[in-house]
Design a protein around this motif. Structure first.
Motif, PDB file in Angstrom:
ATOM      1  N   SER A 190       0.949  -1.103  -0.010  1.00 14.29           N
ATOM      2  CA  SER A 190       0.169  -0.070  -0.164  1.00 14.29           C
ATOM      3  C   SER A 190       0.939   1.193   0.028  1.00 14.29           C
ATOM      4  O   SER A 190       1.726   1.589   0.954  1.00 14.29           O
ATOM      5  CB  SER A 190      -0.812   0.070   1.087  1.00 14.29           C
ATOM      6  N   LYS A 191       0.585   1.922  -1.167  1.00 16.86           N
ATOM      7  CA  LYS A 191       1.741   3.280  -1.228  1.00 16.86           C
ATOM      8  C   LYS A 191       3.256   2.682  -1.128  1.00 16.86           C
ATOM      9  O   LYS A 191       3.914   3.811  -0.246  1.00 16.86           O
ATOM     10  CB  LYS A 191       1.192   4.393  -0.270  1.00 16.86           C
ATOM     11  N   GLY A 192       3.452   1.715  -1.460  1.00 21.34           N
ATOM     12  CA  GLY A 192       5.048   1.327  -1.434  1.00 21.34           C
ATOM     13  C   GLY A 192       5.197   0.460   0.005  1.00 21.34           C
ATOM     14  O   GLY A 192       6.366   0.104  -0.177  1.00 21.34           O
ATOM     15  N   PHE A 193       4.405   0.576   0.962  1.00 22.76           N
ATOM     16  CA  PHE A 193       4.731  -0.251   2.081  1.00 22.76           C
ATOM     17  C   PHE A 193       4.141  -1.538   2.026  1.00 22.76           C
ATOM     18  O   PHE A 193       2.926  -1.586   1.639  1.00 22.76           O
ATOM     19  CB  PHE A 193       4.177   0.898   3.304  1.00 22.76           C
ATOM     20  N   ALA A 194       4.906  -2.635   2.551  1.00 25.10           N
ATOM     21  CA  ALA A 194       4.203  -3.879   2.656  1.00 25.10           C
ATOM     22  C   ALA A 194       3.304  -3.850   3.579  1.00 25.10           C
ATOM     23  O   ALA A 194       3.377  -3.362   4.709  1.00 25.10           O
ATOM     24  CB  ALA A 194       5.461  -4.856   2.803  1.00 25.10           C
ATOM     25  N   ARG A 195       2.141  -4.762   3.384  1.00 20.70           N
ATOM     26  CA  ARG A 195       1.263  -4.959   4.503  1.00 20.70           C
ATOM     27  C   ARG A 195       2.013  -5.918   5.465  1.00 20.70           C
ATOM     28  O   ARG A 195       1.519  -5.553   6.601  1.00 20.70           O
ATOM     29  CB  ARG A 195       0.164  -5.966   3.944  1.00 20.70           C
ATOM     30  N   GLU A 196       2.713  -6.603   5.224  1.00 18.15           N
ATOM     31  CA  GLU A 196       3.624  -7.439   6.323  1.00 18.15           C
ATOM     32  C   GLU A 196       5.166  -7.360   5.943  1.00 18.15           C
ATOM     33  O   GLU A 196       5.549  -7.520   5.077  1.00 18.15           O
ATOM     34  CB  GLU A 196       3.045  -8.711   6.371  1.00 18.15           C
ATOM     35  N   MET A 197       5.819  -6.921   7.136  1.00 15.18           N
ATOM     36  CA  MET A 197       7.187  -7.042   6.961  1.00 15.18           C
ATOM     37  C   MET A 197       7.906  -7.814   8.289  1.00 15.18           C
ATOM     38  O   MET A 197       7.057  -7.544   9.328  1.00 15.18           O
ATOM     39  CB  MET A 197       7.826  -5.638   7.168  1.00 15.18           C
ATOM     40  N   ILE A 198       8.877  -8.210   8.104  1.00 14.76           N
ATOM     41  CA  ILE A 198       9.511  -9.234   9.219  1.00 14.76           C
ATOM     42  C   ILE A 198      10.969  -8.860   9.211  1.00 14.76           C
ATOM     43  O   ILE A 198      11.462  -9.064   8.422  1.00 14.76           O
ATOM     44  CB  ILE A 198       9.277 -10.758   9.037  1.00 14.76           C
ATOM     45  N   LEU A 199      11.046  -8.438  10.582  1.00 13.60           N
ATOM     46  CA  LEU A 199      12.651  -7.946  10.850  1.00 13.60           C
ATOM     47  C   LEU A 199      13.252  -8.895  11.912  1.00 13.60           C
ATOM     48  O   LEU A 199      12.623  -9.190  12.920  1.00 13.60           O
ATOM     49  CB  LEU A 199      12.630  -6.762  11.396  1.00 13.60           C
ATOM     50  N   THR A 200      14.222  -9.593  11.303  1.00 17.21           N
ATOM     51  CA  THR A 200      15.064 -10.513  12.244  1.00 17.21           C
ATOM     52  C   THR A 200      16.283  -9.883  12.740  1.00 17.21           C
ATOM     53  O   THR A 200      17.191  -9.660  11.504  1.00 17.21           O
ATOM     54  CB  THR A 200      15.126 -11.871  11.714  1.00 17.21           C
ATOM     55  N   ALA A 201      16.443  -9.931  14.058  1.00 18.43           N
ATOM     56  CA  ALA A 201      18.063  -9.541  14.401  1.00 18.43           C
ATOM     57  C   ALA A 201      18.648 -10.821  14.900  1.00 18.43           C
ATOM     58  O   ALA A 201      18.209 -11.473  15.725  1.00 18.43           O
ATOM     59  CB  ALA A 201      17.712  -8.440  15.530  1.00 18.43           C
ATOM     60  N   PHE A 202      19.902 -11.086  14.020  1.00 20.02           N
ATOM     61  CA  PHE A 202      20.590 -12.231  14.298  1.00 20.02           C
ATOM     62  C   PHE A 202      21.718 -11.969  15.427  1.00 20.02           C
ATOM     63  O   PHE A 202      21.938 -10.773  15.595  1.00 20.02           O
ATOM     64  CB  PHE A 202      21.115 -12.825  13.448  1.00 20.02           C
ATOM     65  N   GLY A 203      21.954 -13.173  16.104  1.00 22.39           N
ATOM     66  CA  GLY A 203      23.259 -12.940  17.056  1.00 22.39           C
ATOM     67  C   GLY A 203      22.708 -12.929  18.557  1.00 22.39           C
ATOM     68  O   GLY A 203      21.345 -13.072  18.686  1.00 22.39           O
ATOM     69  N   LEU A 204      23.461 -12.765  19.318  1.00 20.80           N
ATOM     70  CA  LEU A 204      23.230 -12.811  20.849  1.00 20.80           C
ATOM     71  C   LEU A 204      22.344 -11.709  21.239  1.00 20.80           C
ATOM     72  O   LEU A 204      22.525 -10.486  20.676  1.00 20.80           O
ATOM     73  CB  LEU A 204      24.666 -12.480  21.763  1.00 20.80           C
ATOM     74  N   GLY A 205      21.127 -12.038  21.881  1.00 21.78           N
ATOM     75  CA  GLY A 205      20.248 -10.970  21.906  1.00 21.78           C
ATOM     76  C   GLY A 205      19.235 -10.588  20.906  1.00 21.78           C
ATOM     77  O   GLY A 205      18.696  -9.522  20.841  1.00 21.78           O
ATOM     78  N   GLY A 206      19.274 -11.668  19.941  1.00 16.98           N
ATOM     79  CA  GLY A 206      18.433 -11.434  18.601  1.00 16.98           C
ATOM     80  C   GLY A 206      16.896 -11.363  18.962  1.00 16.98           C
ATOM     81  O   GLY A 206      16.447 -12.000  20.020  1.00 16.98           O
ATOM     82  N   TYR A 207      16.423 -10.733  17.978  1.00 19.30           N
ATOM     83  CA  TYR A 207      14.891 -10.406  18.235  1.00 19.30           C
ATOM     84  C   TYR A 207      14.153 -10.728  16.878  1.00 19.30           C
ATOM     85  O   TYR A 207      14.861 -10.674  15.728  1.00 19.30           O
ATOM     86  CB  TYR A 207      14.562  -9.264  18.758  1.00 19.30           C
ATOM     87  N   LYS A 208      12.989 -10.841  16.810  1.00 20.66           N
ATOM     88  CA  LYS A 208      12.035 -11.023  15.545  1.00 20.66           C
ATOM     89  C   LYS A 208      10.815  -9.977  15.689  1.00 20.66           C
ATOM     90  O   LYS A 208      10.321 -10.057  17.001  1.00 20.66           O
ATOM     91  CB  LYS A 208      11.719 -12.321  15.464  1.00 20.66           C
ATOM     92  N   MET A 209      10.776  -9.161  14.673  1.00 27.60           N
ATOM     93  CA  MET A 209       9.396  -8.070  14.809  1.00 27.60           C
ATOM     94  C   MET A 209       8.581  -8.461  13.533  1.00 27.60           C
ATOM     95  O   MET A 209       9.297  -8.338  12.475  1.00 27.60           O
ATOM     96  CB  MET A 209       9.866  -6.645  14.801  1.00 27.60           C
ATOM     97  N   ARG A 210       7.364  -8.734  13.827  1.00 23.66           N
ATOM     98  CA  ARG A 210       6.366  -8.645  12.653  1.00 23.66           C
ATOM     99  C   ARG A 210       5.629  -7.429  12.526  1.00 23.66           C
ATOM    100  O   ARG A 210       5.046  -6.972  13.507  1.00 23.66           O
ATOM    101  CB  ARG A 210       5.587  -9.888  12.720  1.00 23.66           C
ATOM    102  N   PHE A 211       5.817  -6.835  11.241  1.00 25.37           N
ATOM    103  CA  PHE A 211       5.078  -5.338  11.297  1.00 25.37           C
ATOM    104  C   PHE A 211       3.995  -5.612  10.297  1.00 25.37           C
ATOM    105  O   PHE A 211       3.947  -5.970   9.205  1.00 25.37           O
ATOM    106  CB  PHE A 211       6.117  -4.431  10.744  1.00 25.37           C
ATOM    107  N   GLY A 212       2.686  -5.353  10.772  1.00 24.36           N
ATOM    108  CA  GLY A 212       1.507  -5.284  10.147  1.00 24.36           C
ATOM    109  C   GLY A 212       1.335  -3.825   9.977  1.00 24.36           C
ATOM    110  O   GLY A 212       1.018  -3.197  10.783  1.00 24.36           O
TER     111      GLY A 212
END
Lengths: 220, 204
Positions: A190-212
């Motif tokens: 929508s206007k160039g932005f994905a309806r869903e994005m998933i960001l994954t940070a690897f390594g120690l203290g890694g995290y995952k974020m799902r952007f709706g």
């Protein structure tokens, strides 16, 4: 016990992905195709001034989860960003801005008060929504045939990989050649932005974020 | 005229005090007649960085004396519960359904949730966390201001606007800072219906 097993599996997976190394790019010789691909890669990043609101599902280290809302206003030309993180109930947990690499924090409730959090958050936002500085230094195909553009920076490498079906994948490798971040954008857009994005940070203290995507205003 | 100034001031103070005392009593009396509330709500969050507010909707359920279910349905699902003195919060995960929230922001929510049941029960005064003043209205409005600087860091003021019969809160305004505020309006309010325990109990 079950959580422990899940964590080990997750950790093993993340380590495997992170240790995969920097993929080789096979250059495209045709100049027109090269120019088209560069243009496609650059088009994944929004232009002009935009503001966007996301529902965020966050998976913290050890598999713990929480939900947030995030509102951001960005200016493509300058890299300036204002961001607010809210609890699902709308309490402002974090409110900060970055301009000319200077971060100004208006509010940071525990546990987000560590200045390092703001630095990491804006780095993630820049990775997902701002074209890396300069021109792509390499464009071509990966071993599996996917098209890719590469930006080489002092801090490492940023690849924009075009996925089948219209999505894309942004991968950041640190200066040691390890995959440190990956943002996957899936259609529709929508206007160039994905309806869903998933960001994954690897390594120690890694995290995952799902952007709706909840709301976007772009191009102004 | 000037000589009468103090007398005039005292007169208006007396009127204000008596109006205020009457209104407090009206609110307490109105609230005493309410044993349960089951309502929908629409929340508008105004942020300085956004031109348009963020809109959320949900359900608010209260049972006297201190059971609360504060549920957000759109755009992010979450449920906060207060029951038998315990506050819990759940967020929706696409893979796992409702799961207990892991973040520490629950601390801020627990303060608000704990106070909500007090306020719905008419316990405004003698509060160690918030001081209460009354605006006669209409609508009659209770203004709550944090006594503690730590709370004032994230909430400057809460305003509860009451219905004409002073039985229920129709609107809540929360001012966090000059950069953020919230307005919650209650709709489809049902009073004194039967509300089962399981509405307020922790999820399995």
């Amino acid at each position: 016990m079950k959580t422990g097993v899940h964590f080990l599996v997750l950790l093993a997976g993340l380590l495997w992905m992170a240790c995969g190394g920097i993929p080789v790019i096979h250059p495209i010789a045709n100049l027109n195709l090269r120019a088209d691909l560069k243009s496609d890669c650059e088009s994944v990043f929004p232009r002009g001034k935009w503001n966007v609101v996301h529902a965020m599902e966050v998976t913290l280290p050890m598999g713990k989860k929480t939900s947030l809302m995030g509102a951001s206003v960005g200016v493509a030309a300058t890299g300036a960003v204002k961001s607010v993180l809210l609890s699902p109930e709308g309490i402002v947990l974090f409110d900060a801005a970055i301009e000319n690499d200077e971060i100004r924090t208006h509010r940071a409730l525990p546990p987000l008060e560590d200045p390092e959090f703001a630095t990491r958050m804006f780095a993630d936002i820049h990775l997902m929504f701002f074209q890396p500085p300069g021109n792509a230094t390499e464009v071509g195909r990966m071993g599996d045939g996917r098209l890719v553009c590469r930006w080489r920076q002092k801090s490492g490498i940023v690849d924009v990989v075009m996925e089948a079906g219209g999505g894309w994948r942004i991968q950041k490798y640190n200066s040691g050649g390890l995959l440190s971040r990956e943002a996957v954008a899936r259609p529709p857009f929508s206007k160039g932005f994905a309806r869903e994005m998933i960001l994954t940070a690897f390594g120690l203290g890694g995290y995952k974020m799902r952007f709706g995507l909840l709301r976007v205003e772009a191009g102004s | 005229m000037c000589n009468h100034g103090p007398c005039v001031l005292a007169f208006f103070c007396c009127i204000a005090f008596s109006v205020s005392a009457d209104e407090w009593e009206r609110i307490r009396h109105g609230i005493r007649t309410v044993k349960t509330i089951d309502a929908r709500f629409r929340q508008e969050k105004n942020l300085k960085i956004l031109k348009k507010p963020l809109v959320s909707t949900g359900r608010f359920v209260y049972r006297s004396p201190n059971s609360v279910r504060w549920e957000y349905i759109e755009p992010i699902r979450s449920v906060s519960l207060v029951h038998k003195g315990i506050a819990q919060r759940y967020v929706w995960s696409r893979e796992e359904g409702f799961i207990q929230d892991a973040s520490s922001n629950i601390e801020a929510m627990q303060i608000v949730m704990g106070k909500l049941s007090d306020w719905m029960s008419g316990r405004f005064t003698r509060d160690e966390t918030f001081s209460a003043t009354l605006k006669p209205g209409p609508p009659v409005t209770v203004v709550l201001t944090p006594r503690d600087d730590a709370i004032a860091d994230f909430i400057q003021r809460v305003e509860l606007a009451f219905s004409a019969d002073c039985r229920v809160v129709e609107e809540v305004r929360i001012t966090e800072s000059e950069r953020a505020s919230t307005v919650i309006r209650f709709e489809e309010v049902k009073l004194n219906t039967q509300l089962p325990d399981n509405l307020f109990e922790a999820f399995d």
